[in-house]
Design an enzyme around this catalytic site. Sequence first.
Site, PDB file in Angstrom:
ATOM      1  N   CYS A   6       0.766  -1.337  -0.075  1.00  0.00           N
ATOM      2  CA  CYS A   6      -0.107   0.101   0.066  1.00  0.00           C
ATOM      3  C   CYS A   6       0.997   1.351   0.002  1.00  0.00           C
ATOM      4  CB  CYS A   6      -0.923   0.064   1.223  1.00  0.00           C
ATOM      5  SG  CYS A   6      -2.149  -1.521   1.293  1.00  0.00           S
TER       6      CYS A   6
ATOM      7  N   HIS B 213      -8.888   4.067  -0.936  1.00  0.00           N
ATOM      8  CA  HIS B 213      -7.889   3.373  -1.027  1.00  0.00           C
ATOM      9  C   HIS B 213      -7.294   2.483  -2.113  1.00  0.00           C
ATOM     10  CE1 HIS B 213      -4.046   1.865   0.730  1.00  0.00           C
ATOM     11  NE2 HIS B 213      -4.384   1.003   1.449  1.00  0.00           N
TER      12      HIS B 213
END
Lengths: 79, 387
Positions: free
Chosen positions: B86, B335
């Site tokens: 991420c 996200h």
Amino acid sequence: MSASLQETLKGTVHSHTIIRVPDKAHAAMAPFVLLLVELAGGKRVLGHFAGSDAPVIGARVTATVSQQETPIFAIEETP
Amino acid sequence: MSSKVHVAGVGSTKFGVLPGRNLQSLAVEAARAALADSKIPPDKIRCVFVGNFVGGIMTGQELLGPIVAADLGLKNVAAIKIEAACASSSAAVNIAHRLISAGAEEAVLVVGVERLTGAPRDALTTAMTAAIDQGTEGGAGLTFPGFWGMVMARHMHLYGTTREQVAAVTVKNRRFGAGNPLAQFQKPVELEAVMNSPAVCDPIRRFDCCPATDGAAALVLTGEALARQFGSPSVGIAASVLVNGPVRITDYADITTHDGTVQAAQRAYAISGVSPEDIDVAELHDCFSVAEIVDSEDLGFFAKGEGGPAVAQAPSARNTKVTINPSGGLLSKGHPTGATGCGQIYEVVMQMRGRHPNQVANARLGLTHNGGGTAAAVTVHILEALS
């Protein structure tokens, strides 16, 4: 499997969760309790729990485990 | 403080569910916007870094560096994909920062991109779990909601953090998201709705989780001289830090303190010569609501155990010194894993320019915090307004 390859783990529950949304490999098991257990000496291990509700943090748990297996803990004593 | 590397231009797609868009089209849209914003001629770009986490798993597409560069019409450039889960695109920013600081390059295009929607939930969970050590904890069935569920349970046990305080993070960030046109979630949510949403990995509930998101964001990084030559609307990078942290939950000394975040923040503060009290606005990695509490403590904004009460007592977050996640954060803006790091810097750059839809008054210093895996790859960037 030889009994000599097994060992008994004893420790206290450091934290816990219940996996209700698993990855594909664990879909058949869900929901299941995962425990982070602190063993004597401070080493921590991740293991499953033989129950559907997570034990409280601090509970004493034990598991008999073979190498490379994920331990399955059971309650020994609740604080 | 003297920033030798500038964010000369920024661009972003909307974050959300974007059917019909592939990785290339998203990346190119954001990159073209960043190049136009920077005023830097494309022939000055000699490096293209594409931050992406699970493009191969989710879409079957790899080799994103050369593909994105080619679609932008850039030839004979160094073009590669950089992966740090991420934190992929913020890690790419750090590598670009190192190259420009060293004088090896004068302009680098960094693009972050991801496509996560449209797949079955177990397929998405499996893809995300690729950032957990499969030889150990992945084999036990640990997932990221499970990791953060354990962190939340422990934080509640140690510090008395309440379910209401954790839910207040989602309420705050949904409110901010409602004011950000780029955000995936555009409507506020009530505390009770968060607390009564379905359990995912106890005590984590659905509204404690960031959504699956498609999107891309891009930055043009340059040296100070090039940005001045072309009149770029620059924001300075006062510090760019990338560090590793524990890769297994069993390796943490304390699962409520994430060493990667602590180390990255302390180094960034030392490099820039500022302290947490100097930061006006922060975009930090709230992949789960409790993560914002843990991260805000590890970044030094609050003492350990005070992150929960702080968010519950100041639900607008505008009456504290630092405003956290005015974009809506990962919880509300979304996200798109590989794009998130660049997206956070995009948001803070707009704050430093004074042009953010949720503008923090008189914002001069901003911070971004982006974590990959179990906070195993962590970046902290400190940005400063130059005008």
